[in-house]
Design a protein around this motif. Structure first.
Motif, PDB file in Angstrom:
ATOM      1  N   PHE A 146       0.925  -1.240  -0.062  1.00  6.80           N
ATOM      2  CA  PHE A 146       0.119  -0.112  -0.006  1.00  6.80           C
ATOM      3  C   PHE A 146       0.865   1.175  -0.003  1.00  6.80           C
ATOM      4  O   PHE A 146       0.617   2.174  -0.631  1.00  6.80           O
ATOM      5  CB  PHE A 146      -1.219  -0.149   1.153  1.00  6.80           C
ATOM      6  CG  PHE A 146      -2.076   1.003   1.273  1.00  6.80           C
ATOM      7  CD1 PHE A 146      -2.878   1.186   0.048  1.00  6.80           C
ATOM      8  CD2 PHE A 146      -2.128   1.836   2.217  1.00  6.80           C
ATOM      9  CE1 PHE A 146      -3.693   1.962  -0.076  1.00  6.80           C
ATOM     10  CE2 PHE A 146      -3.461   2.726   2.362  1.00  6.80           C
ATOM     11  CZ  PHE A 146      -4.053   2.977   0.990  1.00  6.80           C
ATOM     12  N   THR A 147       1.916   1.106   0.884  1.00  2.00           N
ATOM     13  CA  THR A 147       2.963   2.526   0.896  1.00  2.00           C
ATOM     14  C   THR A 147       3.483   2.543  -0.785  1.00  2.00           C
ATOM     15  O   THR A 147       3.631   3.934  -0.888  1.00  2.00           O
ATOM     16  CB  THR A 147       3.949   2.009   1.716  1.00  2.00           C
ATOM     17  OG1 THR A 147       3.144   2.026   3.306  1.00  2.00           O
ATOM     18  CG2 THR A 147       4.973   3.397   2.128  1.00  2.00           C
ATOM     19  N   GLU A 148       3.859   1.561  -1.225  1.00  4.30           N
ATOM     20  CA  GLU A 148       4.524   1.659  -2.699  1.00  4.30           C
ATOM     21  C   GLU A 148       3.482   2.153  -3.358  1.00  4.30           C
ATOM     22  O   GLU A 148       3.743   3.156  -4.244  1.00  4.30           O
ATOM     23  CB  GLU A 148       4.827   0.305  -3.267  1.00  4.30           C
ATOM     24  CG  GLU A 148       6.088  -0.099  -2.583  1.00  4.30           C
ATOM     25  CD  GLU A 148       6.511  -1.660  -2.748  1.00  4.30           C
ATOM     26  OE1 GLU A 148       7.599  -2.222  -2.603  1.00  4.30           O
ATOM     27  OE2 GLU A 148       5.531  -2.493  -3.233  1.00  4.30           O
ATOM     28  N   GLN A 156       0.551  10.937  -0.861  1.00  8.02           N
ATOM     29  CA  GLN A 156       1.037  10.901   0.331  1.00  8.02           C
ATOM     30  C   GLN A 156       0.472  11.986   1.395  1.00  8.02           C
ATOM     31  O   GLN A 156       0.022  13.122   0.713  1.00  8.02           O
ATOM     32  CB  GLN A 156       2.583  10.969   0.598  1.00  8.02           C
ATOM     33  CG  GLN A 156       3.416   9.968   0.062  1.00  8.02           C
ATOM     34  CD  GLN A 156       3.846  10.392  -1.294  1.00  8.02           C
ATOM     35  OE1 GLN A 156       3.213  11.126  -2.097  1.00  8.02           O
ATOM     36  NE2 GLN A 156       5.210  10.074  -1.743  1.00  8.02           N
ATOM     37  N   ASP A 157       0.027  11.605   2.456  1.00 12.91           N
ATOM     38  CA  ASP A 157      -0.796  12.970   3.207  1.00 12.91           C
ATOM     39  C   ASP A 157      -2.190  13.077   2.503  1.00 12.91           C
ATOM     40  O   ASP A 157      -2.736  14.046   2.974  1.00 12.91           O
ATOM     41  CB  ASP A 157       0.011  13.968   3.472  1.00 12.91           C
ATOM     42  CG  ASP A 157       1.374  13.674   4.110  1.00 12.91           C
ATOM     43  OD1 ASP A 157       1.363  12.737   5.100  1.00 12.91           O
ATOM     44  OD2 ASP A 157       2.385  14.228   3.692  1.00 12.91           O
ATOM     45  N   ARG A 158      -2.888  12.491   1.573  1.00 11.23           N
ATOM     46  CA  ARG A 158      -4.071  12.458   1.053  1.00 11.23           C
ATOM     47  C   ARG A 158      -5.343  11.858   1.848  1.00 11.23           C
ATOM     48  O   ARG A 158      -4.909  11.073   2.587  1.00 11.23           O
ATOM     49  CB  ARG A 158      -4.142  12.074  -0.233  1.00 11.23           C
ATOM     50  CG  ARG A 158      -3.209  13.088  -1.349  1.00 11.23           C
ATOM     51  CD  ARG A 158      -4.159  14.338  -1.894  1.00 11.23           C
ATOM     52  NE  ARG A 158      -5.334  14.141  -2.277  1.00 11.23           N
ATOM     53  CZ  ARG A 158      -5.700  13.766  -3.703  1.00 11.23           C
ATOM     54  NH1 ARG A 158      -4.641  13.809  -4.422  1.00 11.23           N
ATOM     55  NH2 ARG A 158      -6.946  13.947  -4.079  1.00 11.23           N
ATOM     56  N   THR A 174      -3.523  -7.589   4.934  1.00  7.44           N
ATOM     57  CA  THR A 174      -2.904  -6.366   4.518  1.00  7.44           C
ATOM     58  C   THR A 174      -3.720  -5.103   5.389  1.00  7.44           C
ATOM     59  O   THR A 174      -3.127  -3.983   5.232  1.00  7.44           O
ATOM     60  CB  THR A 174      -3.142  -5.959   3.109  1.00  7.44           C
ATOM     61  OG1 THR A 174      -4.606  -6.021   2.663  1.00  7.44           O
ATOM     62  CG2 THR A 174      -2.606  -6.890   2.177  1.00  7.44           C
ATOM     63  N   PHE A 175      -4.425  -5.488   6.272  1.00  8.11           N
ATOM     64  CA  PHE A 175      -5.338  -4.301   6.969  1.00  8.11           C
ATOM     65  C   PHE A 175      -4.240  -3.509   7.802  1.00  8.11           C
ATOM     66  O   PHE A 175      -4.768  -2.243   7.902  1.00  8.11           O
ATOM     67  CB  PHE A 175      -6.418  -4.929   7.652  1.00  8.11           C
ATOM     68  CG  PHE A 175      -5.965  -5.835   9.139  1.00  8.11           C
ATOM     69  CD1 PHE A 175      -5.806  -5.261  10.110  1.00  8.11           C
ATOM     70  CD2 PHE A 175      -5.871  -7.097   8.765  1.00  8.11           C
ATOM     71  CE1 PHE A 175      -5.600  -5.761  11.438  1.00  8.11           C
ATOM     72  CE2 PHE A 175      -5.440  -7.981  10.184  1.00  8.11           C
ATOM     73  CZ  PHE A 175      -5.226  -7.096  11.257  1.00  8.11           C
ATOM     74  N   ARG A 176      -3.330  -3.937   8.436  1.00  5.52           N
ATOM     75  CA  ARG A 176      -2.542  -2.995   9.131  1.00  5.52           C
ATOM     76  C   ARG A 176      -1.745  -1.948   8.322  1.00  5.52           C
ATOM     77  O   ARG A 176      -1.293  -1.028   8.843  1.00  5.52           O
ATOM     78  CB  ARG A 176      -1.194  -3.941  10.053  1.00  5.52           C
ATOM     79  CG  ARG A 176      -1.832  -4.633  10.972  1.00  5.52           C
ATOM     80  CD  ARG A 176      -0.875  -5.702  11.847  1.00  5.52           C
ATOM     81  NE  ARG A 176      -1.452  -6.669  12.270  1.00  5.52           N
ATOM     82  CZ  ARG A 176      -2.094  -6.839  13.576  1.00  5.52           C
ATOM     83  NH1 ARG A 176      -2.518  -5.814  13.832  1.00  5.52           N
ATOM     84  NH2 ARG A 176      -2.827  -7.885  13.800  1.00  5.52           N
ATOM     85  N   ASP A 177      -1.612  -2.256   7.044  1.00  4.90           N
ATOM     86  CA  ASP A 177      -0.872  -1.556   6.212  1.00  4.90           C
ATOM     87  C   ASP A 177      -1.987  -0.217   5.951  1.00  4.90           C
ATOM     88  O   ASP A 177      -1.539   0.923   5.711  1.00  4.90           O
ATOM     89  CB  ASP A 177      -0.415  -1.814   4.796  1.00  4.90           C
ATOM     90  CG  ASP A 177       0.942  -2.979   5.021  1.00  4.90           C
ATOM     91  OD1 ASP A 177       1.640  -2.519   6.021  1.00  4.90           O
ATOM     92  OD2 ASP A 177       1.317  -3.622   4.334  1.00  4.90           O
ATOM     93  N   TRP A 178      -3.129  -0.623   5.565  1.00  2.00           N
ATOM     94  CA  TRP A 178      -4.202   0.541   5.413  1.00  2.00           C
ATOM     95  C   TRP A 178      -4.223   1.564   6.445  1.00  2.00           C
ATOM     96  O   TRP A 178      -4.058   2.708   5.988  1.00  2.00           O
ATOM     97  CB  TRP A 178      -5.650  -0.224   5.377  1.00  2.00           C
ATOM     98  CG  TRP A 178      -5.893  -1.493   4.593  1.00  2.00           C
ATOM     99  CD1 TRP A 178      -5.085  -2.138   3.748  1.00  2.00           C
ATOM    100  CD2 TRP A 178      -7.257  -2.330   4.977  1.00  2.00           C
ATOM    101  NE1 TRP A 178      -5.697  -3.193   3.358  1.00  2.00           N
ATOM    102  CE2 TRP A 178      -6.886  -3.292   3.864  1.00  2.00           C
ATOM    103  CE3 TRP A 178      -8.114  -2.147   5.601  1.00  2.00           C
ATOM    104  CZ2 TRP A 178      -7.701  -4.433   3.767  1.00  2.00           C
ATOM    105  CZ3 TRP A 178      -9.213  -3.198   5.502  1.00  2.00           C
ATOM    106  CH2 TRP A 178      -8.906  -4.183   4.745  1.00  2.00           C
ATOM    107  N   GLY A 182      -0.333   6.656   6.574  1.00  2.00           N
ATOM    108  CA  GLY A 182      -0.175   8.011   6.585  1.00  2.00           C
ATOM    109  C   GLY A 182      -1.160   8.606   5.839  1.00  2.00           C
ATOM    110  O   GLY A 182      -1.375   9.854   5.873  1.00  2.00           O
ATOM    111  N   VAL A 183      -1.986   7.855   5.073  1.00  2.00           N
ATOM    112  CA  VAL A 183      -3.138   8.208   4.361  1.00  2.00           C
ATOM    113  C   VAL A 183      -4.227   8.196   5.236  1.00  2.00           C
ATOM    114  O   VAL A 183      -4.885   7.025   5.839  1.00  2.00           O
ATOM    115  CB  VAL A 183      -3.242   7.705   3.007  1.00  2.00           C
ATOM    116  CG1 VAL A 183      -4.757   7.846   2.294  1.00  2.00           C
ATOM    117  CG2 VAL A 183      -2.207   7.738   2.307  1.00  2.00           C
TER     118      VAL A 183
END
Length: 287
Positions: A146-148, A156-158, A174-178, A182-183
């Motif tokens: 998700f970060t990629e 970013q920051d949206r 994947t839920f922890r990445d959501w 930072g979004v």
């Protein structure tokens, strides 16, 4: 706040064991994780068939056409009914569809204003395989974290106004990445598949991250209730602070009323005992 035995919409929290019905998903979802928030303006977006979603007040997206609107949709299988419904409500929204399958031509034909990305979502971390129902790896195709994805798209920051995801059990890994990207994901619309042991952690993590659940709908047509659509809304911390303060006040009122009732019961019983004792003494001639 951690899920406790007092959580009203979660049966498993009342038991010491991990779960009672993990082995039978439709029974587990019948007994666990019910909606805890009512969105008065939730709307059905999409056709009356598999692929629609429930969205909290989708017309707010169209209130200001000059305000940025960002939609992420993971997992489409070439079906753009939901995304098309969002586009009809708010044509200015920037819609991104992600799927490792070769559905770009179909998306372009049905929804030319959307951007199709032919890759799927993978986790940036490892998950204890004992917590998952399936030990299988990712299916063939290209995948990114998700970060990629966010960095690649410059988001970013949206704020992602609607984060829709249906990736066939990939939600569990994947839920922890959501939540740590930072979004800001304002609404999360997710179809969960089966009920692996990590399911409790999934819902509790969303709860602790400030999300409330405003809709729950089992997929009875294609999954016999073993897959369920959930809709979450992110609320400000002040909402929960006000809610907890309200609960504290209400509990205090209940405690005071309970104490008053006990005192009244005590006084009534005491008066009755005095009356009975006086009548007994009079009967024996002592009084």
């Amino acid at each position: 706040q951690e899920i406790s035995a007092q959580t009203p919409h979660h049966l498993d929290a009342q038991f010491d064991k991990v779960a009672r019905f993990f082995w039978r998903p439709k029974s587990w979802y019948q007994n666990n994780w019910e909606p805890d928030f009512s969105c008065s303006f939730e709307r059905f977006v999409g056709p009356i068939r598999d692929g629609h979603k429930w969205v909290c007040d989708p017309h707010r997206l169209a209130a200001d056409p000059n305000k940025p609107c960002l939609i992420y949709s993971f997992g489409s299988n070439g079906n753009t009914d939901f995304e098309g419904g969002i586009h009809a409500i708010a044509p200015h929204c920037d819609i991104h569809i992600f799927d490792p399958g070769s559905f770009g031509y179909r998306v372009k034909r049905n929804l030319p204003n959307a951007t199709y990305h032919q890759y799927g979502l993978k986790p940036s971390y490892s998950t204890d395989l004992s917590l998952l129902e399936s030990k299988e790896g990712l299916p063939p195709g290209q995948f990114k974290t998700f970060t990629e994805i966010i960095k690649e798209l410059g988001h970013q920051d949206r704020t992602v106004d609607i984060f829709k995801i249906d990736i066939e059990k990939g939600e569990w890994t994947t839920f922890r990445d959501w939540l740590n990207s930072g979004v800001n994901l304002r609404q999360i619309l997710v179809e969960v598949h089966m009920s692996p042991p990590i399911a409790n952690d999934f819902f509790a993590t969303l709860h602790q991250a400030g999300y409330v659940m405003f809709h729950k709908e089992p997929n009875s047509q294609f999954a016999s209730g073993n897959c369920v659509e959930f809709a979450f809304l992110k609320l400000r911390p002040s909402f929960f602070e006000a809610s907890w303060e309200h609960q504290r006040v209400e509990h205090s009122k209940e405690a005071l009323q309970h104490a008053a009732d006990n005192q009244l019961e005590y006084e009534e019983n005491h008066q009755k005992k005095d009356f009975d004792y006086g009548r007994e003494m009079k009967a024996t001639g002592i009084v």
